[in-house]
Design a protein around this motif. Structure first.
Motif, PDB file in Angstrom:
ATOM      1  N   GLY A 103       1.056  -1.478  -0.273  1.00  0.00           N
ATOM      2  CA  GLY A 103       0.321  -0.198   0.355  1.00  0.00           C
ATOM      3  C   GLY A 103       0.897   1.249   0.024  1.00  0.00           C
ATOM      4  N   LEU A 104       2.286   0.622  -0.712  1.00  0.00           N
ATOM      5  CA  LEU A 104       2.575   2.563  -0.664  1.00  0.00           C
ATOM      6  C   LEU A 104       3.274   2.432  -1.639  1.00  0.00           C
ATOM      7  CD1 LEU A 104       5.471   1.584   2.129  1.00  0.00           C
ATOM      8  CD2 LEU A 104       3.300   2.448   2.733  1.00  0.00           C
ATOM      9  N   ILE A 105       3.314   4.157  -2.501  1.00  0.00           N
ATOM     10  CA  ILE A 105       3.868   4.411  -3.618  1.00  0.00           C
ATOM     11  C   ILE A 105       4.412   5.510  -3.473  1.00  0.00           C
ATOM     12  CG2 ILE A 105       2.590   5.933  -5.373  1.00  0.00           C
ATOM     13  CD1 ILE A 105       0.279   5.894  -4.441  1.00  0.00           C
ATOM     14  N   LEU A 106       5.943   4.844  -4.332  1.00  0.00           N
ATOM     15  CA  LEU A 106       7.423   5.390  -3.910  1.00  0.00           C
ATOM     16  C   LEU A 106       6.975   6.682  -5.037  1.00  0.00           C
ATOM     17  CD1 LEU A 106       9.696   2.174  -4.120  1.00  0.00           C
ATOM     18  CD2 LEU A 106       8.508   3.638  -2.339  1.00  0.00           C
ATOM     19  N   ASP A 107       7.966   7.845  -4.888  1.00  0.00           N
ATOM     20  CA  ASP A 107       7.321   9.107  -5.710  1.00  0.00           C
ATOM     21  C   ASP A 107       8.641   9.502  -6.336  1.00  0.00           C
ATOM     22  OD1 ASP A 107       4.501   9.758  -5.524  1.00  0.00           O
ATOM     23  OD2 ASP A 107       5.425  10.155  -3.503  1.00  0.00           O
ATOM     24  N   ASP A 108      10.091   8.477  -5.694  1.00  0.00           N
ATOM     25  CA  ASP A 108      11.199   8.864  -5.917  1.00  0.00           C
ATOM     26  C   ASP A 108      12.369   8.153  -5.166  1.00  0.00           C
ATOM     27  OD1 ASP A 108      13.452  10.163  -7.199  1.00  0.00           O
ATOM     28  OD2 ASP A 108      13.871  11.723  -5.310  1.00  0.00           O
ATOM     29  N   VAL A 109      12.796   7.287  -6.517  1.00  0.00           N
ATOM     30  CA  VAL A 109      13.788   6.359  -5.742  1.00  0.00           C
ATOM     31  C   VAL A 109      15.262   6.708  -6.774  1.00  0.00           C
ATOM     32  CG1 VAL A 109      14.815   3.188  -6.267  1.00  0.00           C
ATOM     33  CG2 VAL A 109      12.652   4.306  -5.906  1.00  0.00           C
ATOM     34  N   PHE A 110      16.189   6.670  -6.048  1.00  0.00           N
ATOM     35  CA  PHE A 110      17.275   6.832  -6.293  1.00  0.00           C
ATOM     36  C   PHE A 110      18.946   6.479  -5.644  1.00  0.00           C
ATOM     37  CE2 PHE A 110      20.713  10.373  -6.972  1.00  0.00           C
ATOM     38  CZ  PHE A 110      20.399  10.283  -8.029  1.00  0.00           C
ATOM     39  N   LEU A 111      19.726   5.892  -6.440  1.00  0.00           N
ATOM     40  CA  LEU A 111      20.600   5.628  -6.382  1.00  0.00           C
ATOM     41  C   LEU A 111      21.774   6.581  -6.290  1.00  0.00           C
ATOM     42  CD1 LEU A 111      21.788   2.222  -8.008  1.00  0.00           C
ATOM     43  CD2 LEU A 111      20.530   2.534  -5.557  1.00  0.00           C
ATOM     44  N   THR A 112      21.807   7.122  -4.044  1.00  0.00           N
ATOM     45  CA  THR A 112      22.475   8.684  -4.092  1.00  0.00           C
ATOM     46  C   THR A 112      24.401   7.525  -3.666  1.00  0.00           C
ATOM     47  OG1 THR A 112      22.135   8.255  -1.593  1.00  0.00           O
ATOM     48  CG2 THR A 112      20.584   9.588  -2.787  1.00  0.00           C
ATOM     49  N   TYR A 113      24.954   6.852  -3.435  1.00  0.00           N
ATOM     50  CA  TYR A 113      26.005   6.325  -2.607  1.00  0.00           C
ATOM     51  C   TYR A 113      26.309   4.840  -3.211  1.00  0.00           C
ATOM     52  CZ  TYR A 113      29.637   5.724   0.205  1.00  0.00           C
ATOM     53  OH  TYR A 113      30.651   5.560   0.881  1.00  0.00           O
ATOM     54  N   LEU A 114      27.772   4.666  -3.717  1.00  0.00           N
ATOM     55  CA  LEU A 114      27.931   3.696  -4.665  1.00  0.00           C
ATOM     56  C   LEU A 114      29.710   3.262  -4.613  1.00  0.00           C
ATOM     57  CD1 LEU A 114      27.347   0.773  -5.899  1.00  0.00           C
ATOM     58  CD2 LEU A 114      28.106   2.360  -8.365  1.00  0.00           C
ATOM     59  N   THR A 115      29.483   2.175  -3.390  1.00  0.00           N
ATOM     60  CA  THR A 115      31.558   2.230  -3.980  1.00  0.00           C
ATOM     61  C   THR A 115      31.227   0.325  -3.233  1.00  0.00           C
ATOM     62  OG1 THR A 115      31.481   2.546  -0.983  1.00  0.00           O
ATOM     63  CG2 THR A 115      31.579   4.536  -1.997  1.00  0.00           C
ATOM     64  N   PHE A 116      32.305   0.246  -3.521  1.00  0.00           N
ATOM     65  CA  PHE A 116      33.419  -1.132  -2.922  1.00  0.00           C
ATOM     66  C   PHE A 116      34.478  -1.023  -2.760  1.00  0.00           C
ATOM     67  CE2 PHE A 116      31.773  -0.192  -7.428  1.00  0.00           C
ATOM     68  CZ  PHE A 116      31.191  -1.420  -7.928  1.00  0.00           C
ATOM     69  N   GLY A 117      34.463  -2.661  -2.339  1.00  0.00           N
ATOM     70  CA  GLY A 117      35.457  -2.797  -0.811  1.00  0.00           C
ATOM     71  C   GLY A 117      37.019  -2.355  -1.199  1.00  0.00           C
ATOM     72  N   LYS A 118      37.593  -2.119  -0.034  1.00  0.00           N
ATOM     73  CA  LYS A 118      39.052  -1.758  -0.496  1.00  0.00           C
ATOM     74  C   LYS A 118      40.046  -3.228  -1.255  1.00  0.00           C
ATOM     75  CE  LYS A 118      43.223  -1.573   2.177  1.00  0.00           C
ATOM     76  NZ  LYS A 118      43.687  -1.961   3.464  1.00  0.00           N
ATOM     77  N   GLU A 119      39.576  -4.452  -1.553  1.00  0.00           N
ATOM     78  CA  GLU A 119      40.228  -4.934  -2.818  1.00  0.00           C
ATOM     79  C   GLU A 119      39.596  -4.560  -4.001  1.00  0.00           C
ATOM     80  OE1 GLU A 119      38.469  -6.156  -0.210  1.00  0.00           O
ATOM     81  OE2 GLU A 119      39.717  -6.962   1.882  1.00  0.00           O
ATOM     82  N   PHE A 120      39.026  -4.405  -3.928  1.00  0.00           N
ATOM     83  CA  PHE A 120      38.342  -4.833  -5.665  1.00  0.00           C
ATOM     84  C   PHE A 120      38.604  -2.961  -5.927  1.00  0.00           C
ATOM     85  CE2 PHE A 120      35.112  -2.262  -9.106  1.00  0.00           C
ATOM     86  CZ  PHE A 120      34.905  -3.330  -9.182  1.00  0.00           C
ATOM     87  N   THR A 121      39.355  -1.625  -5.530  1.00  0.00           N
ATOM     88  CA  THR A 121      39.374  -0.569  -5.426  1.00  0.00           C
ATOM     89  C   THR A 121      40.509  -0.867  -5.934  1.00  0.00           C
ATOM     90  OG1 THR A 121      37.333   0.237  -4.011  1.00  0.00           O
ATOM     91  CG2 THR A 121      39.396   1.706  -4.451  1.00  0.00           C
ATOM     92  N   GLU A 122      41.940  -0.698  -4.913  1.00  0.00           N
ATOM     93  CA  GLU A 122      43.205  -1.823  -5.248  1.00  0.00           C
ATOM     94  C   GLU A 122      43.321  -2.227  -6.653  1.00  0.00           C
ATOM     95  OE1 GLU A 122      44.129  -3.386  -1.375  1.00  0.00           O
ATOM     96  OE2 GLU A 122      44.187  -1.702  -0.456  1.00  0.00           O
ATOM     97  N   ALA A 123      42.623  -3.059  -6.618  1.00  0.00           N
ATOM     98  CA  ALA A 123      42.635  -3.722  -8.177  1.00  0.00           C
ATOM     99  C   ALA A 123      42.264  -3.468  -9.366  1.00  0.00           C
ATOM    100  CB  ALA A 123      41.187  -5.327  -7.995  1.00  0.00           C
ATOM    101  N   VAL A 124      41.110  -2.131  -9.437  1.00  0.00           N
ATOM    102  CA  VAL A 124      40.857  -1.389 -10.152  1.00  0.00           C
ATOM    103  C   VAL A 124      42.371  -0.578 -10.385  1.00  0.00           C
ATOM    104  CG1 VAL A 124      39.595   0.635 -10.944  1.00  0.00           C
ATOM    105  CG2 VAL A 124      38.092  -1.821 -10.428  1.00  0.00           C
ATOM    106  N   GLU A 125      42.103   0.208  -8.988  1.00  0.00           N
ATOM    107  CA  GLU A 125      43.721   0.798  -9.216  1.00  0.00           C
ATOM    108  C   GLU A 125      44.837   0.365  -9.878  1.00  0.00           C
ATOM    109  OE1 GLU A 125      44.214   1.974  -5.263  1.00  0.00           O
ATOM    110  OE2 GLU A 125      42.453   3.673  -5.593  1.00  0.00           O
ATOM    111  N   ALA A 126      45.253  -0.892  -8.961  1.00  0.00           N
ATOM    112  CA  ALA A 126      46.381  -1.603 -10.543  1.00  0.00           C
ATOM    113  C   ALA A 126      46.120  -1.946 -11.815  1.00  0.00           C
ATOM    114  CB  ALA A 126      46.576  -2.677  -9.216  1.00  0.00           C
TER     115      ALA A 126
END
Length: 189
Positions: A103-126
């Motif tokens: 019985g709920l209506i969603l008027d706005d849905v938004f992804l406001t924050y997105l990060t990954f774990g330390k290992e993934f971030t380091e792998a991307v940087e490498a």
């Protein structure tokens, strides 16, 4: 749900942080989802009797967490970044459908924050550093090849010049004078 238009005013935004996993097993995907919702006024008596007056906290937290985990699990970590709009749209569609059952209506849905774990971030940087190093090595190799070609062309030119000078000296008695003139002209140029 029907075409009911008897809505209450909008609620303040609700932010729910979720740690979930992606299809490629990146288990530290941190996402915060923001929703603005309103209950269908005609369903409030049913909502209050079945869930309670503080219905929004348990219902929204549960369905937001559930939908985020289900949708993000369909994508690998790179796709979550590169196809963020698609991920957001699927979350919004699935969440809107699920919220309607409460019985709920969603008027706005938004992804406001997105990060990954330390290992993934380091792998991307490498990976980025490795790509930059490979590009640098390719540039150095191409530069060396160009210098090699220039040296070969210069040597061929010098050889041809020496040959012409030798022929000139052999065929002309004034060859030495001509050679001196050529060298003087070359110095001037």
């Amino acid at each position: 749900m029907g075409t009911e238009t008897n809505y209450l005013c909008l609620s303040p935004p609700r932010n729910v942080p979720v740690i979930t996993g992606s299809k490629d097993l990146q288990n530290n995907v941190n996402i915060t989802l923001r929703v603005i919702f309103q209950p269908v006024a005609s369903q409030l008596p049913h909502i209050f009797t079945s869930i309670g007056e503080d219905y929004d906290e348990p219902v929204l937290t549960y369905i937001m967490t559930k939908i985020l985990k289900l949708v993000v699990a369909r994508f690998d970590a790179g796709e979550v970044i590169t196809q963020r709009e698609l991920v957001s749209r699927q979350v919004s569609n699935d969440l809107t459908e699920q919220a309607a059952t409460f019985g709920l209506i969603l008027d706005d849905v938004f992804l406001t924050y997105l990060t990954f774990g330390k290992e993934f971030t380091e792998a991307v940087e490498a990976k980025q550093v490795a790509q930059q190093e490979a590009e640098r090595a390719r540039f150095v190799k191409e530069k060396a090849e160009q210098q090699k070609k220039a040296a070969v062309i210069s040597a061929e030119g010098n050889s041809k010049a020496t040959e012409l000078i030798a022929n000139s000296l052999a065929t002309s008695g004034d060859g030495l004078i001509e050679l001196c003139k050529l060298e003087a002209t070359e110095d001037i140029a």
